[in-house]
Write a protein that holds these residues in place. Sequence first.
Motif, short mmCIF file in Angstrom:
data_model
loop_
_atom_site.label_atom_id
_atom_site.label_comp_id
_atom_site.label_asym_id
_atom_site.label_seq_id
_atom_site.Cartn_x
_atom_site.Cartn_y
_atom_site.Cartn_z
N PRO A 14 0.82 -1.22 0.00
CA PRO A 14 0.00 0.00 0.00
C PRO A 14 0.85 1.26 0.00
O PRO A 14 0.54 2.21 -0.71
CB PRO A 14 -0.79 -0.09 1.31
CG PRO A 14 -0.67 -1.48 1.79
CD PRO A 14 0.53 -2.09 1.14
N LEU A 18 0.35 4.31 -2.59
CA LEU A 18 -0.02 5.67 -2.15
C LEU A 18 1.06 6.66 -2.53
O LEU A 18 0.78 7.77 -2.98
CB LEU A 18 -0.24 5.72 -0.63
CG LEU A 18 -1.41 5.00 -0.02
CD1 LEU A 18 -2.11 5.89 0.98
CD2 LEU A 18 -2.39 4.49 -1.03
N SER A 22 0.70 9.92 -4.98
CA SER A 22 0.70 11.17 -4.23
C SER A 22 1.28 12.30 -5.09
O SER A 22 1.41 13.43 -4.64
CB SER A 22 1.51 11.03 -2.94
OG SER A 22 2.89 10.91 -3.22
N PHE A 93 -6.45 -5.00 -3.01
CA PHE A 93 -6.89 -3.89 -2.15
C PHE A 93 -8.19 -3.31 -2.70
O PHE A 93 -8.20 -2.27 -3.35
CB PHE A 93 -5.82 -2.79 -2.11
CG PHE A 93 -4.46 -3.26 -1.70
CD1 PHE A 93 -4.28 -3.94 -0.49
CD2 PHE A 93 -3.35 -3.02 -2.50
CE1 PHE A 93 -3.01 -4.38 -0.11
CE2 PHE A 93 -2.09 -3.45 -2.12
CZ PHE A 93 -1.92 -4.13 -0.92
N LEU A 96 -9.51 0.53 -3.43
CA LEU A 96 -8.46 1.53 -3.19
C LEU A 96 -8.25 2.46 -4.38
O LEU A 96 -8.34 3.69 -4.26
CB LEU A 96 -7.14 0.84 -2.83
CG LEU A 96 -5.98 1.78 -2.52
CD1 LEU A 96 -6.29 2.64 -1.30
CD2 LEU A 96 -4.69 0.99 -2.30
N ALA A 99 -11.27 4.72 -5.09
CA ALA A 99 -11.41 5.83 -4.14
C ALA A 99 -10.38 6.92 -4.42
O ALA A 99 -10.68 8.11 -4.35
CB ALA A 99 -11.28 5.32 -2.71
N PRO B 14 -6.03 15.67 -2.26
CA PRO B 14 -5.77 14.22 -2.28
C PRO B 14 -4.28 13.92 -2.21
O PRO B 14 -3.86 12.99 -1.52
CB PRO B 14 -6.35 13.75 -3.62
CG PRO B 14 -7.21 14.84 -4.10
CD PRO B 14 -6.82 16.10 -3.42
N LEU B 18 -2.59 11.35 0.40
CA LEU B 18 -1.88 10.13 -0.03
C LEU B 18 -0.43 10.18 0.41
O LEU B 18 0.13 9.18 0.86
CB LEU B 18 -1.94 9.96 -1.55
CG LEU B 18 -3.27 9.67 -2.22
CD1 LEU B 18 -3.10 8.56 -3.24
CD2 LEU B 18 -4.36 9.32 -1.27
N PHE B 93 -13.98 13.25 0.39
CA PHE B 93 -13.48 12.15 -0.47
C PHE B 93 -14.04 10.83 0.04
O PHE B 93 -13.33 10.07 0.72
CB PHE B 93 -11.95 12.12 -0.43
CG PHE B 93 -11.29 13.41 -0.80
CD1 PHE B 93 -11.58 14.04 -2.01
CD2 PHE B 93 -10.36 14.00 0.05
CE1 PHE B 93 -10.97 15.23 -2.35
CE2 PHE B 93 -9.74 15.20 -0.30
CZ PHE B 93 -10.05 15.82 -1.51
N PRO B 94 -15.26 10.54 -0.32
CA PRO B 94 -15.94 9.37 0.26
C PRO B 94 -15.18 8.07 0.03
O PRO B 94 -14.76 7.78 -1.09
CB PRO B 94 -17.29 9.35 -0.47
CG PRO B 94 -17.50 10.75 -0.93
CD PRO B 94 -16.12 11.26 -1.25
N GLY B 95 -15.03 7.33 1.09
CA GLY B 95 -14.43 6.01 0.98
C GLY B 95 -12.92 5.99 0.93
O GLY B 95 -12.31 4.92 1.04
N LEU B 96 -12.31 7.14 0.77
CA LEU B 96 -10.85 7.16 0.59
C LEU B 96 -10.11 6.63 1.81
O LEU B 96 -9.31 5.69 1.71
CB LEU B 96 -10.37 8.59 0.27
CG LEU B 96 -8.87 8.73 0.04
CD1 LEU B 96 -8.42 7.91 -1.15
CD2 LEU B 96 -8.49 10.20 -0.16
N ALA B 99 -10.70 2.90 2.44
CA ALA B 99 -9.99 2.02 1.51
C ALA B 99 -8.50 1.97 1.84
O ALA B 99 -7.88 0.90 1.78
CB ALA B 99 -10.20 2.50 0.07
N ILE B 100 -7.95 3.08 2.21
CA ILE B 100 -6.52 3.13 2.53
C ILE B 100 -6.21 2.33 3.79
O ILE B 100 -5.31 1.49 3.80
CB ILE B 100 -6.03 4.59 2.69
CG1 ILE B 100 -6.09 5.30 1.33
CG2 ILE B 100 -4.62 4.63 3.25
CD1 ILE B 100 -5.78 6.79 1.39
N ALA B 103 -6.45 -1.28 3.11
CA ALA B 103 -5.31 -1.78 2.35
C ALA B 103 -4.12 -2.04 3.28
O ALA B 103 -3.36 -2.99 3.07
CB ALA B 103 -4.92 -0.79 1.26
#
Lengths: 114, 114
Positions: A14, A18, A22, A93, A96, A99, B14, B18, B93-96, B99-100, B103
């Motif tokens: 992960p 990420l 990023s 994942f 992921l 999202a 974002p 991240l 940021f729905p679900g972000l 999910a992270i 993961a």
Amino acid sequence: MRPLFHPAVEDLKPEAILYALSDPERVAIFAQIAGLGSSGTCTALSNLGDRVIPKSSLSQHMKVLREAGLIRGERQGVEMRNHSRCQEVDSRFPGLIGAILSAYGRPPAATNAG
Amino acid sequence: MRPLFHPAVEDLKPEAILYALSDPERVAIFAQIAGLGSSGTCTALSNLGDRVIPKSSLSQHMKVLREAGLIRGERQGVEMRNHSRCQEVDSRFPGLIGAILSAYGRPPAATNAG
DNA sequence: TTCCATAGTTCAGAAATTCGGAACTGTTGA
DNA sequence: TCAACAGTTCCGAATTTCTGAACTATGGAA
């Protein structure tokens, strides 16, 4: 030139994913590849944003995306065809990538990351 | 000492989120804060993993998380109480975050990030 | 085969970032 | 006023990132 490295699905990390996503420039590249459904060459990806990415930098970006397991690159003749590994990543994942792309305002195609 | 900066929900980026969560040490800190539901002090967060994080490094980590909008820190007496901004981030940021954290194998509490 | 063009990688030095010990700030309590 | 404590800032060392230049690999033309 050394052969390209691609991590196996079970080796996906992960933090690498990420980190790779990023950087908005890398996100643009990845979204383009994932959105195409098909493959894209590096050169075709070098002027997605508001500047032309130098090719050495682009090569680095591709390497980061590749080694995070987000894309797969394979040489085809002179050029490199890059395609996304969304489905593999998603199997490991779930949700992921979707999202993340949504957060960036780049809704993923259902067939590619859903 | 300058006052702590916290971005407004509409200013969340974002890439900052991240980036902040691309470091497993920061993820451990954030997961702890988010998982607690309540707040946590910096000192209490410094030995979550397999090493003790030097306090200057910890301070930097907290700053990164704070400026990404993931946590809010407020001084309470001598110490700093940190609490997560999961709900705010999730509204943007729905679900972000869910999910992270998933993961990373840190399933988020439904009340904090769902 | 030799030469050239193209696609992308690797190298190397400059610039930027990260790490962490030491010094500092701000708060509480004696 | 002083000491203790929590956390921040400073700053030099180490690491990472950036990108032009050099290089490798492939394909096509002569």
